[in-house]
Structure formats: C-alpha cells, structure tokens
Scaffold this active site. Structure first.
Site, PDB file in Angstrom:
ATOM      1  N   TYR A 154       0.833  -1.202   0.000  1.00 44.09           N
ATOM      2  CA  TYR A 154       0.000   0.000   0.000  1.00 44.09           C
ATOM      3  C   TYR A 154       0.871   1.257   0.000  1.00 44.09           C
ATOM      4  O   TYR A 154       0.675   2.172  -0.813  1.00 44.09           O
ATOM      5  CB  TYR A 154      -0.897  -0.018   1.236  1.00 44.09           C
ATOM      6  CG  TYR A 154      -1.781   1.196   1.383  1.00 44.09           C
ATOM      7  CD1 TYR A 154      -2.878   1.384   0.560  1.00 44.09           C
ATOM      8  CD2 TYR A 154      -1.539   2.143   2.382  1.00 44.09           C
ATOM      9  CE1 TYR A 154      -3.699   2.484   0.695  1.00 44.09           C
ATOM     10  CE2 TYR A 154      -2.358   3.249   2.531  1.00 44.09           C
ATOM     11  CZ  TYR A 154      -3.440   3.411   1.692  1.00 44.09           C
ATOM     12  OH  TYR A 154      -4.251   4.507   1.842  1.00 44.09           O
ATOM     13  N   LYS A 158       1.213   4.099  -2.975  1.00 44.20           N
ATOM     14  CA  LYS A 158       0.853   5.493  -2.722  1.00 44.20           C
ATOM     15  C   LYS A 158       2.048   6.427  -2.927  1.00 44.20           C
ATOM     16  O   LYS A 158       1.874   7.594  -3.317  1.00 44.20           O
ATOM     17  CB  LYS A 158       0.293   5.645  -1.309  1.00 44.20           C
ATOM     18  CG  LYS A 158      -1.087   5.018  -1.133  1.00 44.20           C
ATOM     19  CD  LYS A 158      -2.143   5.730  -1.966  1.00 44.20           C
ATOM     20  CE  LYS A 158      -3.545   5.264  -1.628  1.00 44.20           C
ATOM     21  NZ  LYS A 158      -4.592   6.021  -2.340  1.00 44.20           N
TER      22      LYS A 158
END
Length: 266
Positions: A154, A158
C-alpha cells in the site's frame, strides 16, 4: 448563495465515493456548490450515495479501463462537463511482509492505486479538461514517505501515486491543476483494524489527540479543488493530526506503527 469556494456550476467525479473519505468528499463538494458523480463497485451503494447527494452514479471497478471511459462519458452525458476529479478509490492489500506478498495481489494494488488514477485523468483530459481546464486531487497517504510494518505494498503504491501527482502537474499545466491530499489515520472501514482495538491509546499518540474523521480530509480536498487554491499545483497537503511532528513529543507515546505491530487486520 454563491459558494466561497467557487464551485457553483462545477461538476466533480469521485471514485470510491460511496463511503468513508470518498463519500465525505462528495458531500463536501455538493455543499460547496458542485454537482457530483460517484463510482464504486457496489451498485446498491452507488445508488444510495447518488440519491443522498442529489447527484448521479455509475457502478464499476476502477481497475477496469472500460469502466473509466464509460464513467467519463456518463458524467459528461449527465452534466455536460467535468471540472474536478477526485481519485479516492484504493485497496490496501496484500497486508503483511513484502517477502510474503502474492505477486498477483501486488499488481492489483498498483492497478487500483496508481494505474486507475492515471487512466481516469487521461479520459477526462481528452474528453473535457484539455480544452476547458480543471482540477485533479489524488488521495494519497502520509505513509507514502516513510515505512511501516505490514503495509509495504500500500505504501509503495501510494508513493508512486504521489510522484504521479507531481508528474501530471507538470505535464498538464496550465490547463489542469493536479494535487494530492495525504491523510493520516482516519476513522474509515478500510483503516478499522488500526484503531478499533484501542482507539484512545492510538489517539493519545497523536499531537492533536484524536484520529481523523473523513470530513477532515474532505475539507482539504474541497479547498485544493477550488479557486481558493488556483495558484497551487503539484502539492501534497498532509492531513494527519500532527503525525509528522510526533517525535517531538514524549518517547513513550503509543504510535500507530506500534499498534500495527500488535494487531492483525480483522
């Protein structure tokens, strides 16, 4: 009454707009004067959100390029323009050490978190913004600039989205402004496993003494998308309750990262 944000008559498209941060952003945009189109995978959720917002919605996955093209056309058919895009839809899997990450799940994370925002920006640019201008706001995370246990996929995706934001800001100027908002820990279903076991302890580790609410992020998004931020592009606005200044506080403060080490997601 004219909105102080200059969004009256504008049209916004919000991905992942049926709950959490996405729904809060869509609602804040409506209150600021915009009309909205929301998308998410659940048709019932899209219908309920669109009805509650007085807008429209189209169900589908942002991982599907055909859906993103149809979504752009749907928004233009409904409202005749699209001035704001908020790329909020995201996934936080796979959870755990990167050495155990499933490559297929890793690729899906990048498809949703990085490729989809780019593809949607391409669709809207070609269909409207290249000739009429607009604003894109990507929902990133304060974790994009540092490491944390078990959320490597994640965070890495990002971080890529953060760079994509800056790259697009350079390529699409001056017609389109592209910025990002990086939330800290916010009270959403996606982040529930972080805060639900001991919210008071987690909140006490933040300088502002509470975890975030979706509305905290929504207000930042509306401001960046509005004419109030008309000379801002390529920026990342961190909305994290002071996480980045936490080292100045007592060394015994209970941190989100400590919490992640102690609890697995439910």
């Amino acid at each position: 009454m004219t909105s102080p944000y200059g969004l009256d008559g504008r049209v916004a498209l919000v991905t992942g707009g049926t709950r959490g941060i996405g729904l809060a952003v869509a609602g804040a945009l409506v209150r600021a004067g915009a009309r909205v189109c929301v998308t998410a995978r659940d048709p019932d959720g899209v219908r309920r959100a669109a009805e509650g917002l007085g807008g429209v919605g189209l169900a589908g996955s942002v991982a599907d390029p055909a859906h993103l093209l149809a979504l752009t056309e749907f928004t233009l058919d409904a409202f005749g323009r699209v001035d704001i895009v908020v790329n909020n839809a995201a996934t936080n899997l796979p959870y755990g050490p990167l050495m155990n990450a499933d490559p297929d799940v890793w690729r899906e994370t990048f498809t949703v978190n990085v490729e989809a925002p780019l593809r949607l920006a391409q669709c809207v640019w070609r269909a409207w913004m290249r000739d009429h201008g607009g604003s894109v706001v990507n929902i990133c995370t304060e974790g994009a600039t540092h490491v944390g246990p078990n959320i490597g996929a994640y965070g890495t995706s990002k971080a890529a989205l953060l760079h994509l934001t800056r790259q697009l800001a350079g390529e699409l100027a001056p017609q389109v402004r592209v910025n990002s908002v990086s939330p800290g820990l916010v009270r959403t279903e996606m982040a529930r496993f972080v805060w639900e076991h001991d919210e008071d302890a987690v909140a006490a580790g933040l300088p502002l003494g509470r975890i975030g609410e979706p509305e905290d992020v929504a207000r930042a998004v509306v401001w960046l998308a509005s004419d109030a931020a008309e000379w801002i592009t390529g920026a990342d606005l961190v909305v994290d309750g002071g996480t980045r200044v936490r080292p100045a506080r007592a060394a015994t403060a209970y941190t989100v990262h400590e919490h992640l080490r102690r609890h697995e997601p439910t």
